[in-house]
Design an enzyme around this catalytic site. Sequence first.
Site, PDB file in Angstrom:
ATOM      1  CG  ASP A 139       6.858 -29.912   1.916  1.00 34.87           C
ATOM      2  OD1 ASP A 139       7.599 -30.037   2.884  1.00 34.87           O
ATOM      3  OD2 ASP A 139       6.198 -28.877   1.708  1.00 34.87           O
TER       4      ASP A 139
ATOM      5  CD  GLU B  73       5.835 -34.578  -6.883  1.00 38.94           C
ATOM      6  OE1 GLU B  73       6.568 -33.818  -7.550  1.00 38.94           O
ATOM      7  OE2 GLU B  73       4.952 -34.143  -6.139  1.00 38.94           O
ATOM      8  CG  ASP B  74       9.436 -31.435  -7.393  1.00 39.25           C
ATOM      9  OD1 ASP B  74       8.575 -32.095  -6.764  1.00 39.25           O
ATOM     10  OD2 ASP B  74       9.269 -30.248  -7.717  1.00 39.25           O
TER      11      ASP B  74
ATOM     12  NE  ARG C  29       9.292 -24.190 -12.616  1.00 40.17           N
ATOM     13  CZ  ARG C  29       8.546 -24.821 -11.717  1.00 40.17           C
ATOM     14  NH1 ARG C  29       9.012 -25.874 -11.098  1.00 40.17           N
ATOM     15  NH2 ARG C  29       7.328 -24.407 -11.430  1.00 40.17           N
TER      16      ARG C  29
ATOM     17  CG  PHE D 260      11.415 -22.867  -0.091  1.00 41.15           C
ATOM     18  CD1 PHE D 260      10.176 -23.496  -0.077  1.00 41.15           C
ATOM     19  CD2 PHE D 260      11.851 -22.280  -1.256  1.00 41.15           C
ATOM     20  CE1 PHE D 260       9.373 -23.513  -1.218  1.00 41.15           C
ATOM     21  CE2 PHE D 260      11.057 -22.297  -2.408  1.00 41.15           C
ATOM     22  CZ  PHE D 260       9.821 -22.903  -2.373  1.00 41.15           C
ATOM     23  CB  VAL D 261      15.546 -26.951  -1.687  1.00 45.37           C
ATOM     24  CG1 VAL D 261      16.365 -27.199  -0.441  1.00 45.37           C
ATOM     25  CG2 VAL D 261      14.412 -27.955  -1.786  1.00 45.37           C
TER      26      VAL D 261
HETATM   27  P1  IMP Z   1       3.540 -31.754  -0.779  1.00 47.19           P
HETATM   28  O1  IMP Z   1       2.187 -31.992  -1.343  1.00 47.19           O
HETATM   29  O2  IMP Z   1       3.490 -30.860   0.434  1.00 47.19           O
HETATM   30  O3  IMP Z   1       4.312 -33.030  -0.508  1.00 47.19           O
HETATM   31  O4  IMP Z   1       4.322 -30.865  -1.781  1.00 47.19           O
HETATM   32  C1  IMP Z   1       4.817 -31.330  -2.911  1.00 47.19           C
HETATM   33  C2  IMP Z   1       5.117 -30.197  -3.879  1.00 47.19           C
HETATM   34  O5  IMP Z   1       5.346 -28.946  -3.213  1.00 47.19           O
HETATM   35  C3  IMP Z   1       6.383 -30.516  -4.591  1.00 47.19           C
HETATM   36  O6  IMP Z   1       6.123 -31.290  -5.730  1.00 47.19           O
HETATM   37  C4  IMP Z   1       6.919 -29.145  -4.924  1.00 47.19           C
HETATM   38  O7  IMP Z   1       6.364 -28.703  -6.141  1.00 47.19           O
HETATM   39  C5  IMP Z   1       6.430 -28.255  -3.803  1.00 47.19           C
HETATM   40  N1  IMP Z   1       7.492 -28.054  -2.768  1.00 47.19           N
HETATM   41  C6  IMP Z   1       7.582 -28.595  -1.557  1.00 47.19           C
HETATM   42  N2  IMP Z   1       8.688 -28.187  -0.886  1.00 47.19           N
HETATM   43  C7  IMP Z   1       9.323 -27.380  -1.757  1.00 47.19           C
HETATM   44  C8  IMP Z   1      10.584 -26.651  -1.667  1.00 47.19           C
HETATM   45  O8  IMP Z   1      11.347 -26.677  -0.687  1.00 47.19           O
HETATM   46  N3  IMP Z   1      10.904 -25.933  -2.781  1.00 47.19           N
HETATM   47  C9  IMP Z   1      10.135 -25.874  -3.896  1.00 47.19           C
HETATM   48  N4  IMP Z   1       8.972 -26.537  -4.008  1.00 47.19           N
HETATM   49  C10 IMP Z   1       8.573 -27.277  -2.948  1.00 47.19           C
HETATM   50 MG    MG Z   2       6.194 -30.710  -7.679  1.00 47.76          MG
END
Ligand code: IMP
Ligand code: MG
Length: 223
Positions: A142, A138-139, A204, A191-192
């Site tokens: 969050d 995973e990137d 990207r 936000f990155v």
């Molecule tokens: P989560 O379910 O809230 O943990 O979000 C995970 C997904 O939200 C990541 O795989 C990203 O695709 C997207 N995401 C969360 N924070 C960022 C950010 O700062 N920049 C870009 N995408 C984000």
């Molecule tokens: Mg993602």
Amino acid sequence: MRRMKPTSLLRIGWSNVSFRERPAVGKIRTKKKAKEREGLRPGEALRELISHARIRGKVAEMAQEIRRDFPHDTLHLIGVLKGSIFFLADLARELGGEVSFDFLGVASYGKGTDSTGEVKLTKDLDVGIEGRTVLIVEDILDTGLTLKYLLKLFEERKPKHLRVAVLLDKVERRIADVKADYTGFPIPNEFVVGYGLDFDERYRNLPDVCVLQFGSRGKAKSG
Ligand code: IMP
Ligand code: MG
């Protein structure tokens, strides 16, 4: 060798010119050109948070750690589209040994920087994972809602091992009780974009991870 104008260098191609003779490209770029190259729109600005060199160093360290934990297994990497593609590509090349890939699509973010909180499978895996050593790639972690959803989905499919590698971790934003087995960089709640991460599908392709900032003319949603 005589110093040439950049235009003539373009015409003859870089391959004929030694590294020492190539002009410092950064120096001849105007600020406006750099902005165009990065795809910046009015009201948006980028601040480098993690350079590409630091990312590559960290990815190599993570690969060593993962391989140390599973020295003989075929590692089945599952990339979460689309943000993980560069991380997965770099990690896979650093891992050594047998590696296979698959990809999965989830939608957890709408347009902008706000999470909808809802996770939806948009593309399932091509092959089964039963009995395999699986690494979810995973990137960014969050809220953790995406990962929680994926772990539940994959555990039901009975892999031999199920592990998670994330490049970035926004620790303060966590809602779901999940954590990655391998983490690249903990980052602040900003936000990155870059190295696969997007804002409305843009940025990207930036090599570094940058904080996307919105000026007075930009419309930032909190996130
Ligand atoms: P989560 O379910 O809230 O943990 O979000 C995970 C997904 O939200 C990541 O795989 C990203 O695709 C997207 N995401 C969360 N924070 C960022 C950010 O700062 N920049 C870009 N995408 C984000
Ligand atoms: Mg993602």
